[in-house]
Enzyme design. Structure first.
Site, PDB file in Angstrom:
ATOM      1  N   GLY A  80     -43.052 -28.404   9.076  1.00 33.99           N
ATOM      2  CA  GLY A  80     -42.793 -29.340  10.162  1.00 33.99           C
ATOM      3  C   GLY A  80     -43.824 -30.438  10.365  1.00 33.99           C
ATOM      4  O   GLY A  80     -43.963 -30.964  11.466  1.00 33.99           O
ATOM      5  N   ARG A  85     -20.699 -21.864   4.286  1.00 28.54           N
ATOM      6  CA  ARG A  85     -21.393 -23.069   4.731  1.00 28.54           C
ATOM      7  C   ARG A  85     -20.701 -23.727   5.922  1.00 28.54           C
ATOM      8  O   ARG A  85     -21.340 -24.234   6.829  1.00 28.54           O
ATOM      9  CB  ARG A  85     -21.446 -24.105   3.594  1.00 28.54           C
ATOM     10  CG  ARG A  85     -22.508 -23.814   2.594  1.00 28.54           C
ATOM     11  CD  ARG A  85     -22.558 -24.903   1.523  1.00 28.54           C
ATOM     12  NE  ARG A  85     -23.381 -24.457   0.413  1.00 28.54           N
ATOM     13  CZ  ARG A  85     -24.692 -24.622   0.349  1.00 28.54           C
ATOM     14  NH1 ARG A  85     -25.337 -25.257   1.303  1.00 28.54           N
ATOM     15  NH2 ARG A  85     -25.384 -24.168  -0.668  1.00 28.54           N
ATOM     16  N   ASN A  93     -32.665 -38.560   6.096  1.00 34.69           N
ATOM     17  CA  ASN A  93     -33.492 -37.568   5.399  1.00 34.69           C
ATOM     18  C   ASN A  93     -34.743 -38.261   4.890  1.00 34.69           C
ATOM     19  O   ASN A  93     -34.741 -39.473   4.679  1.00 34.69           O
ATOM     20  CB  ASN A  93     -32.701 -37.003   4.205  1.00 34.69           C
ATOM     21  CG  ASN A  93     -33.479 -35.974   3.417  1.00 34.69           C
ATOM     22  OD1 ASN A  93     -34.125 -35.084   3.993  1.00 34.69           O
ATOM     23  ND2 ASN A  93     -33.450 -36.083   2.099  1.00 34.69           N
ATOM     24  N   HIS A 105     -37.404 -37.920   1.649  1.00 30.35           N
ATOM     25  CA  HIS A 105     -37.572 -37.272   0.346  1.00 30.35           C
ATOM     26  C   HIS A 105     -38.893 -37.756  -0.252  1.00 30.35           C
ATOM     27  O   HIS A 105     -39.192 -38.950  -0.207  1.00 30.35           O
ATOM     28  CB  HIS A 105     -36.390 -37.639  -0.570  1.00 30.35           C
ATOM     29  CG  HIS A 105     -36.500 -36.995  -1.910  1.00 30.35           C
ATOM     30  ND1 HIS A 105     -36.253 -35.654  -2.115  1.00 30.35           N
ATOM     31  CD2 HIS A 105     -36.890 -37.486  -3.115  1.00 30.35           C
ATOM     32  CE1 HIS A 105     -36.462 -35.359  -3.387  1.00 30.35           C
ATOM     33  NE2 HIS A 105     -36.851 -36.459  -4.013  1.00 30.35           N
ATOM     34  N   GLU A 108     -23.948 -36.367  -1.981  1.00 25.44           N
ATOM     35  CA  GLU A 108     -24.735 -36.155  -3.190  1.00 25.44           C
ATOM     36  C   GLU A 108     -26.203 -36.009  -2.784  1.00 25.44           C
ATOM     37  O   GLU A 108     -26.715 -36.836  -2.003  1.00 25.44           O
ATOM     38  CB  GLU A 108     -24.563 -37.358  -4.125  1.00 25.44           C
ATOM     39  CG  GLU A 108     -25.029 -37.113  -5.522  1.00 25.44           C
ATOM     40  CD  GLU A 108     -24.924 -38.385  -6.381  1.00 25.44           C
ATOM     41  OE1 GLU A 108     -25.776 -38.592  -7.236  1.00 25.44           O
ATOM     42  OE2 GLU A 108     -23.973 -39.177  -6.141  1.00 25.44           O
TER      43      GLU A 108
HETATM   44  C1  GRF Z   1     -41.644 -33.181   2.890  1.00 24.07           C
HETATM   45  O1  GRF Z   1     -42.377 -33.471   1.736  1.00 24.07           O
HETATM   46  C2  GRF Z   1     -40.312 -33.872   2.881  1.00 24.07           C
HETATM   47  O2  GRF Z   1     -40.335 -35.112   2.234  1.00 24.07           O
HETATM   48  C3  GRF Z   1     -39.448 -32.910   2.109  1.00 24.07           C
HETATM   49  O3  GRF Z   1     -39.880 -31.640   2.533  1.00 24.07           O
HETATM   50  C4  GRF Z   1     -41.233 -31.714   2.956  1.00 24.07           C
HETATM   51  C5  GRF Z   1     -41.269 -31.178   4.349  1.00 24.07           C
HETATM   52  O4  GRF Z   1     -42.576 -31.080   4.850  1.00 24.07           O
HETATM   53  N1  GRF Z   1     -38.044 -33.175   2.345  1.00 24.07           N
HETATM   54  P1  GRF Z   1     -42.799 -30.826   6.396  1.00 24.07           P
HETATM   55  O5  GRF Z   1     -42.050 -29.556   6.736  1.00 24.07           O
HETATM   56  O6  GRF Z   1     -42.304 -32.010   7.148  1.00 24.07           O
HETATM   57  O7  GRF Z   1     -44.295 -30.638   6.539  1.00 24.07           O
END
Ligand code: GRF
Length: 214
Positions: free
Chosen positions: A12, A65, A107, A109, A143
Site C-alpha cells: 500500500g 470471478r 491502474n 504499473h 487486456e
Molecule cells: C507497485 O509497484 C505498482 O506499480 C504495482 O504494484 C506495486 C504496488 O506497491 N501495480 P504498493 O502496494 O503500492 O506499495
C-alpha cells in the site's frame, strides 16, 4: 471533491501516496474506501490510520470471478466512489467489471507501457538492457496492463541496478505520478478519445533525458 475507492492487495505505498496527497490543502479528491482482497496487509493499516473505511473482500470466499466482482462492485458503490484506483491490486478484472467502470478505473504499473506488462517488470527491464524504466498510470481495459495512458514518469536504469534498486527508484516516481494523475482526473482535465487520453492544460517537460551521459 471526487470520491475515490482504492483497491489493494499488499503493502500500500501507492495508497499512502494518495492519502498524503489527499491531506494536502486543495487536493480535489478524497478516498472514501479502501478494499483489499487479502486480509491483514499493511495497506489496510495505512487506511485505518487515516480513518478511511476499509473492507476485505477475499476472492477465496467466492466460487467464481463474477461473484467476487459483484461484491467488490457493491462495496464500491455503497461508498459513493466515482473513481476506482487499483494500487497493487493483484487480481485480474473481468470485462464485466471493466465495462461497468469504463474510464473511471485506473491502474499504476511499474514500467513504461507498452514495455514489460505483467509481473517481474524490473527484472525484465534489466535483462533487456533498457536505459530508462518508469511507471504508467492508465485507464484499465480488459487486456492486462493495457489502456489509455494518463501519465508516465521515466527513471534511468543504472548499469549496476538490481531488481530491488530499480524498483525503489521507480516506486518514488510512482508516488508522484499516481496522485498527479488522480488530481488531473478530479479536475476534469482528462478525456479519452479513440482510446487515447488527452490532458487539458498540461505541459510537457522542457527537454529530454539521455542515459548514459557521455
Ligand atoms: C507497485 O509497484 C505498482 O506499480 C504495482 O504494484 C506495486 C504496488 O506497491 N501495480 P504498493 O502496494 O503500492 O506499495
Amino acid at each position: 471533491m471526487l470520491k475515490i475507492a482504492v483497491l489493494i492487495s499488499g503493502r500500500g505505498s501507492n495508497l499512502q501516496a494518495l492519502i498524503d496527497a489527499m491531506q494536502t490543502p486543495g487536493f480535489p479528491a478524497q478516498i472514501v474506501c479502501v478494499i483489499s482482497n487479502v486480509a491483514g496487509v499493511h495497506g489496510l493499516d495505512r487506511a485505518a490510520a487515516a480513518h478511511i473505511p476499509t473492507h476485505v473482500v477475499s476472492h477465496r470466499d467466492f466460487k467464481n470471478r463474477q461473484e467476487f466482482e459483484q461484491v467488490l462492485d457493491a462495496r464500491i458503490r455503497e461508498s459513493g466512489a466515482q473513481l476506482v484506483c487499483l494500487a497493487g491490486f493483484m487480481r485480474l478484472l473481468t470485462p464485466w467489471f471493466v465495462e461497468r467502470w469504463l474510464d473511471r478505473l485506473v491502474n499504476i504499473h511499474p514500467s513504461l507501457l507498452p514495455a514489460f506488462p505483467g509481473l517481474d517488470t524490473h527484472q525484465k527491464a534489466i535483462d533487456y538492457g533498457v536505459k530508462f524504466g518508469g511507471c504508467t498510470v492508465h485507464f484499465v481495459r480488459s487486456e492486462m496492463d493495457h489502456g489509455p495512458i494518463i501519465v508516465q514518469a521515466a527513471v534511468p536504469v543504472l548499469a549496476d541496478d538490481t531488481e530491488e534498486t530499480l524498483a525503489a527508484r521507480v516506486l518514488q516516481a510512482e508516488h508522484r505520478a499516481y496522485p498527479q494523475a488522480v488530481r488531473m482526473i478530479a479536475e476534469g482535465r482528462v478525456n479519452v478519445h479513440n482510446e487515447k487520453a488527452f490532458i487539458a492544460g498540461a505541459e510537457a517537460p522542457a527537454t529530454f533525458a539521455i542515459n548514459p551521459e557521455a
